[in-house]
Design a protein around this motif. Structure first.
Motif, short mmCIF file in Angstrom:
data_model
loop_
_atom_site.label_atom_id
_atom_site.label_comp_id
_atom_site.label_asym_id
_atom_site.label_seq_id
_atom_site.Cartn_x
_atom_site.Cartn_y
_atom_site.Cartn_z
N ALA A 165 13.35 -45.39 21.06
CA ALA A 165 12.69 -45.13 22.34
C ALA A 165 13.47 -44.11 23.15
O ALA A 165 12.88 -43.22 23.78
N ASP A 166 14.80 -44.20 23.13
CA ASP A 166 15.64 -43.26 23.85
C ASP A 166 15.49 -41.86 23.26
O ASP A 166 15.38 -40.87 23.99
N GLU A 167 15.47 -41.76 21.92
CA GLU A 167 15.27 -40.47 21.26
C GLU A 167 13.91 -39.88 21.64
O GLU A 167 13.81 -38.68 21.88
N GLU A 168 12.89 -40.71 21.71
CA GLU A 168 11.56 -40.24 22.07
C GLU A 168 11.53 -39.75 23.51
O GLU A 168 10.93 -38.72 23.82
N ARG A 169 12.22 -40.46 24.42
CA ARG A 169 12.29 -40.01 25.82
C ARG A 169 13.00 -38.66 25.92
O ARG A 169 12.57 -37.77 26.66
N GLN A 170 14.09 -38.52 25.17
CA GLN A 170 14.82 -37.25 25.19
C GLN A 170 13.97 -36.12 24.63
O GLN A 170 13.96 -35.00 25.15
N ARG A 171 13.22 -36.40 23.56
CA ARG A 171 12.35 -35.39 22.96
C ARG A 171 11.26 -34.98 23.95
O ARG A 171 10.97 -33.81 24.13
N ALA A 172 10.67 -35.97 24.62
CA ALA A 172 9.62 -35.68 25.60
C ALA A 172 10.18 -34.87 26.78
O ALA A 172 9.53 -33.94 27.26
N ALA A 173 11.37 -35.20 27.23
CA ALA A 173 11.99 -34.47 28.34
C ALA A 173 12.29 -33.03 27.91
O ALA A 173 12.05 -32.08 28.69
N ARG A 174 12.78 -32.86 26.69
CA ARG A 174 13.07 -31.52 26.17
C ARG A 174 11.77 -30.71 26.08
O ARG A 174 11.71 -29.54 26.47
N GLN A 175 10.71 -31.34 25.59
CA GLN A 175 9.41 -30.68 25.49
C GLN A 175 8.89 -30.28 26.87
O GLN A 175 8.35 -29.19 27.05
N ALA A 176 9.05 -31.15 27.86
CA ALA A 176 8.61 -30.84 29.22
C ALA A 176 9.39 -29.66 29.79
O ALA A 176 8.82 -28.79 30.47
N ARG A 177 10.71 -29.61 29.52
CA ARG A 177 11.52 -28.48 30.01
C ARG A 177 11.04 -27.17 29.39
O ARG A 177 10.92 -26.14 30.07
N ILE A 178 10.75 -27.19 28.08
CA ILE A 178 10.27 -25.99 27.40
C ILE A 178 8.93 -25.56 27.98
O ILE A 178 8.70 -24.37 28.25
N GLN A 179 8.04 -26.51 28.18
CA GLN A 179 6.72 -26.20 28.73
C GLN A 179 6.84 -25.63 30.15
O GLN A 179 6.17 -24.66 30.49
#
Length: 95
Positions: free
Chosen positions: A46-60
């Motif tokens: 779940a933590d990895e998924e949150r980090q991935r989603a945050a990284r994706q949001a920063r890129i977007q």
């Protein structure tokens, strides 16, 4: 002699019951450990998924910022697009 045999049998039964009780306790402890390990793995995923989603949001967000900056540059294409947009808005204006 019969009493000795009965006591022997009773002692063996008591030891067997104690061993079985210990084995059940050990198995319950192992099940508890496995459950805790599954929970830890689930939390890590779940933590990895949150980090991935945050990284994706920063890129977007970075993409959106760059896109807006490009659209706001004073270039001939931007001027023409804005003029066309103004004409479009003017056509749909209430009389």
């Amino acid at each position: 002699m019969v009493n000795l045999g009965l006591e022997w049998n009773s002692g063996n039964r008591s030891r067997d019951q104690a061993i079985e009780a210990r084995n059940r306790a050990d198995e319950a402890g192992e099940r508890g450990n496995e459950a805790r390990e599954r929970e830890i793995r689930r939390d890590l995923l779940a933590d990895e998924e949150r980090q991935r989603a945050a990284r994706q949001a920063r890129i977007q967000n970075q993409f959106i910022i760059l896109q807006i900056r490009h659209q706001l540059e004073p270039s001939p294409q931007t001027k023409e697009a804005l003029k066309d947009f103004l004409v479009f808005l003017g056509e749909y204006q209430d009389p």
